[in-house]
Write an enzyme that holds these catalytic residues in place. Structure first.
Site, mmCIF file in Angstrom:
data_model
loop_
_atom_site.group_PDB
_atom_site.id
_atom_site.type_symbol
_atom_site.label_atom_id
_atom_site.label_comp_id
_atom_site.label_asym_id
_atom_site.label_seq_id
_atom_site.Cartn_x
_atom_site.Cartn_y
_atom_site.Cartn_z
ATOM 1 N N HIS A 75 -5.327 -4.755 -0.378
ATOM 2 C CA HIS A 75 -5.508 -3.756 -1.555
ATOM 3 C C HIS A 75 -5.750 -4.270 -2.795
ATOM 4 O O HIS A 75 -5.556 -3.370 -3.862
ATOM 5 C CB HIS A 75 -4.302 -2.745 -1.325
ATOM 6 N N LYS A 135 -11.901 -1.679 1.966
ATOM 7 C CA LYS A 135 -11.265 -0.678 0.813
ATOM 8 C C LYS A 135 -12.131 -0.846 -0.231
ATOM 9 O O LYS A 135 -13.189 -0.095 -0.291
ATOM 10 C CB LYS A 135 -9.823 -1.319 0.582
ATOM 11 N N SER A 180 0.889 -1.321 0.018
ATOM 12 C CA SER A 180 -0.149 0.036 0.152
ATOM 13 C C SER A 180 0.814 1.162 -0.043
ATOM 14 O O SER A 180 0.280 2.146 -0.350
ATOM 15 C CB SER A 180 -0.862 -0.090 1.029
#
Length: 399
Positions: A219, A249, A191
């Site tokens: 992610h 996310k 990330s």
């Protein structure tokens, strides 16, 4: 003599090292919002609206009407909270439906939802209790903490370096501990650097020594491989023993998950303390995540994200910025921490929120601005971001 804690002193130390953080209140969750300084119990005074390039809401679904309706339906039909551990009374049809969809998406026999990705990492590593974890040096803090809690020993290998992993495993094997349980753990998308782990090479190294491989797709879930992640993009579902990720996310909700074979999930149901002793994921969150996963797999939302990523990457690079990585995370390398902080402040003054990332989160000399576009940023938003970077970069002396 005192046996207490000097917390004021600790805070002063953080402040002197420029590491103290403060809360900022957002008016709403979305691409554009107003912010206020932490009111600490006082009246909230919002400033002007800013364009947010700082969230992990990659598909822009956190304020999507379809996802909101799913969450509302979950609350109305099941309840606002699970009310208990899922092993008691908190296991609902919404949890089961989400887990079936996740397992299908990840190409596994079963999936299990946790209250957060952090809880999933710590609980899984602790439940497996490996004798040795081989961990990428840039793995997320939740993996690091999972190793501290659950692993007898942790060996750190160089970032995204399968050769170094193989060398460290060979060195360990030479010590003669043939009966040890080994777990290789890596993020798939990192990330802070926006790069991708070499998963096929890591599979090869793990298989050479009979080790298990655990991949955190925090992610990547929803963005690659028809909604699965890098594991699915690379066709490695049958070679990765433990697939893990978050719902908070790209899937715009809350929670984490682990996907794998029946024995793995059944073991976690019984032995992962962060699952056993936590109230089940709130049904509205589970319903929202399920709808977000459907949107990611069945619509062009992901393609819209990649269009924005390409426009931003090209624009920033053409200005002269060094943009790291190869994914939807766009780290703009600055180097000096003071310059990075000043650049972030000037971007904020121009109405663009993009945070400065500095040591100890990243190595000395590699401070950066982390730019995170979403699928729902408009062409006007992207242009505003690029204009702000051009103006602020010139003011700071970076361009």
């Amino acid at each position: 003599m005192t046996h207490g804690f000097d917390l004021d002193g600790r805070l002063r130390q953080r402040e002197s090292a420029d590491l103290r953080r403060d809360l900022a209140v957002a008016e709403r969750v979305g691409d554009r919002t107003r912010f206020a300084d932490d009111p600490k119990g006082g009246r909230i005074k919002f400033g002007g609206e800013a364009v947010v390039f700082a969230a992990n809401n990659y598909l822009g679904l956190a304020d999507d009407a379809r996802v909101q309706r799913a969450a509302e339906l979950g609350a109305r039909t099941v309840g606002t909270g699970a009310g208990a551990s899922r092993l008691v009374t908190g296991d609902t049809r919404i949890h089961r439906a989400l887990e079936r969809d996740l397992a299908a998406c990840k190409g596994t026999e079963r999936a299990l939802v946790f209250s957060s990705g952090y809880a999933a990492n710590v609980g899984t590593i602790d439940a497996l209790s490996p004798d040795v974890v081989f961990s990428d040096e840039l793995n997320h803090a939740s993996i690091i903490d999972g190793c501290r809690v659950g692993a007898s020993e942790t060996v750190v290998y160089d970032h995204c370096d399968a050769d170094d992993l193989r060398a460290k495993m060979a060195e360990r094997a030479e010590e003669g501990a043939s009966d040890e349980s080994w777990l290789v753990v890596t993020d798939s998308v990192f990330s802070m650097d926006g790069d991708v782990a070499p998963l096929e090479l890591l599979c090869d190294a793990a298989e050479e020594h009979g080790a298990w491989l655990m991949v955190d797709e925090a992610h990547a879930t929803g963005l690659f491989g028809e909604g699965g992640g890098i594991v699915q993009r690379e066709g490695l579902s049958d070679r990765v023993d433990v697939q893990l990720g978050t719902l908070s996310k790209a899937l715009a909700s809350q929670g984490g998950y682990v996907a794998g074979d029946e024995a793995l999930v059944e073991h976690l149901v019984n032995a992962a303390r962060s699952f056993v002793f936590s109230t089940g994921l709130a049904p509205p969150a589970a319903a929202a995540a399920r709808e977000s996963l459907r949107i990611a797999r069945e619509t062009n939302q992901v393609e819209r994200l990649w269009d924005n990523v390409e426009t931003l990457r090209e624009g920033l690079s053409e200005m002269g910025y060094d943009v790291l990585g190869e994914t939807h995370v766009l780290p703009v390398l600055v180097g000096d921490r003071t310059d990075a902080l000043e650049l972030a402040e000037r971007l904020r003054a121009d109405g663009v929120v993009a945070p400065a990332i500095r040591p100890p989160t990243v190595p000395d000399g590699t401070s950066r601005i982390r730019v995170a576009p979403t699928a729902t940023h408009t062409a006007e938003d992207i242009a505003r971001c690029l204009d702000a970077f051009e103006t602020a970069g010139a003011e700071v002396g970076l361009l």
